[in-house]
Design an enzyme around this catalytic site. Sequence first.
Site, PDB file in Angstrom:
ATOM      1  N   CYS A 106       0.817  -1.219   0.000  1.00 12.23           N
ATOM      2  CA  CYS A 106       0.000   0.000   0.000  1.00 12.23           C
ATOM      3  C   CYS A 106       0.852   1.271   0.000  1.00 12.23           C
ATOM      4  O   CYS A 106       0.388   2.331  -0.416  1.00 12.23           O
ATOM      5  CB  CYS A 106      -0.951   0.003   1.190  1.00 12.23           C
ATOM      6  SG  CYS A 106      -0.121  -0.038   2.797  1.00 12.23           S
ATOM      7  N   ARG A 175       5.645  -5.448  11.587  1.00 10.96           N
ATOM      8  CA  ARG A 175       6.293  -6.649  11.045  1.00 10.96           C
ATOM      9  C   ARG A 175       5.656  -7.191   9.773  1.00 10.96           C
ATOM     10  O   ARG A 175       6.173  -8.130   9.171  1.00 10.96           O
ATOM     11  CB  ARG A 175       6.306  -7.747  12.108  1.00 10.96           C
ATOM     12  CG  ARG A 175       6.978  -7.310  13.397  1.00 10.96           C
ATOM     13  CD  ARG A 175       7.093  -8.458  14.374  1.00 10.96           C
ATOM     14  NE  ARG A 175       7.624  -8.011  15.650  1.00 10.96           N
ATOM     15  CZ  ARG A 175       8.420  -8.718  16.415  1.00 10.96           C
ATOM     16  NH1 ARG A 175       8.781  -9.915  16.036  1.00 10.96           N
ATOM     17  NH2 ARG A 175       8.856  -8.249  17.568  1.00 10.96           N
ATOM     18  N   ALA A 249     -18.947  -0.101   9.723  1.00  9.14           N
ATOM     19  CA  ALA A 249     -18.435  -1.392   9.227  1.00  9.14           C
ATOM     20  C   ALA A 249     -17.303  -1.180   8.234  1.00  9.14           C
ATOM     21  O   ALA A 249     -17.071  -2.010   7.360  1.00  9.14           O
ATOM     22  CB  ALA A 249     -19.576  -2.182   8.582  1.00  9.14           C
TER      23      ALA A 249
END
Length: 466
Positions: A106, A175, A249
Amino acid sequence: MLGPIAAKQKLFCRIYRTSVKPDCHAPWPQSATICWRLPFLTAAKDIAMKAIEQYKIITFTHRRTDLNGIGQFVLRPKTEEESVLEQLHAFKQQIGAKEIYYLSTCNRILFLVLAQKEDKGKAFKQKFMQTLYADLSEALQAKALKEAFLYEGLEAIDHFFRVSASMDSLVVGEREILRQLREAYQDNLEQGLTGDAIRLLMRFTVETAKRVYSSTRIGEKPVSVVSLAVSKLMQAQLPPSSRFLLLGAGQTNALFAKFLKKYGYHKVTVFNRSLKKAQELAQDFDGEGLLLSQLGEYRKGFDVVVAATGAKSALLTTELYGQLLGEEAASSKLLIDLSIPNNIEPAIAEQYPKAQYIPIESLRELAQKNLAFREQELERAKEVVEEQVDIFYQAFKERLIELALREVPIQVKAIRQHALNNVFKKELADLDEESLALLDRMMAYMEKRCIAIPLQVAKQNMLKED
């Protein structure tokens, strides 16, 4: 006149072009010096440095390109039948790369390349970009050339190690990047894009990341608001039967829900503007998905409210909170607001002081403190990486020698057979069986003891530091 043994030794010396003192009775090979002519021994360091320079990294990161900008340079399939990694085969041939590795996350795009020796610096970067992004507009090609980082040689090794240990990540110490690196390597390997050089580097990359995490505290103390919110939840020591109301949500609450499932909480009701998304998030729990507009009608009770929506004003007001509370005591309630602006009205904490209210501002402040702690650990992590770069470089040089000399044993045996069957065929014909047997044993002994000499000498020369 030489004795029989000395005569046989002299013949042996002629075969292998060695020198020996006929009257010396020392065990072979101490009495002989094999004159291996390996020119690279005198320039071992230069060769190793030139070879290591073939490692190149071209990368887009959050340090120079915003996250939306990085997305412009992600490779995408040109056809439905061909994957990105399959397309890289053609690209690899176009630029003449020996090996190539591709990673996309990303906040990072990274190409690790084992290039040709003549490919260097800005010229290589320009060739790489123009070939890879030939389909992009001139403006985007210029942007790619300007914003991409180029690392070569030991700098590339250092950068790759830092990436693996999350020292170059948007959030230091997370990590997840190591898992992404390893999965990308497996995909590239299966496609036949990588070879021995990247295999060796990946081995030391994983070792470096593990060493950084085990010898520093760079991965300690959570820095994401969701992780910190979960930590606060665990500190409250609520039983698995606790009732959760999730307002929203989206990605934040979806991540929070994963933690709830991990820690055994199962009574979860989700409220969202989209009923479908609410039901999808609630399906893994003993709860239900409802519309946000139904929140005021909800009367089944709760223990924890977690709010994370894009609403521009508070969804849970003091009045609505009182309705949800009903006859239940407020002292045992936990309110976690992960929204900006606040989705839970701060006045609730004033009117119901026994309820525990955790606004996102307090979590972000703690996240900054924890991030500062991780940043301090970077100095120790840098020391570890520097040591690992040196260790890798030594291993890389040894590997160069192994590859350069792997044909030596085969060629030595071939020379022996050629000498026996062709060059010295007449001389050997005059020897009796006992002499031939002795000569054969001497030659076999010399091969066994001396065949490793080039490797040993080469390693000693190449690994010797000024």
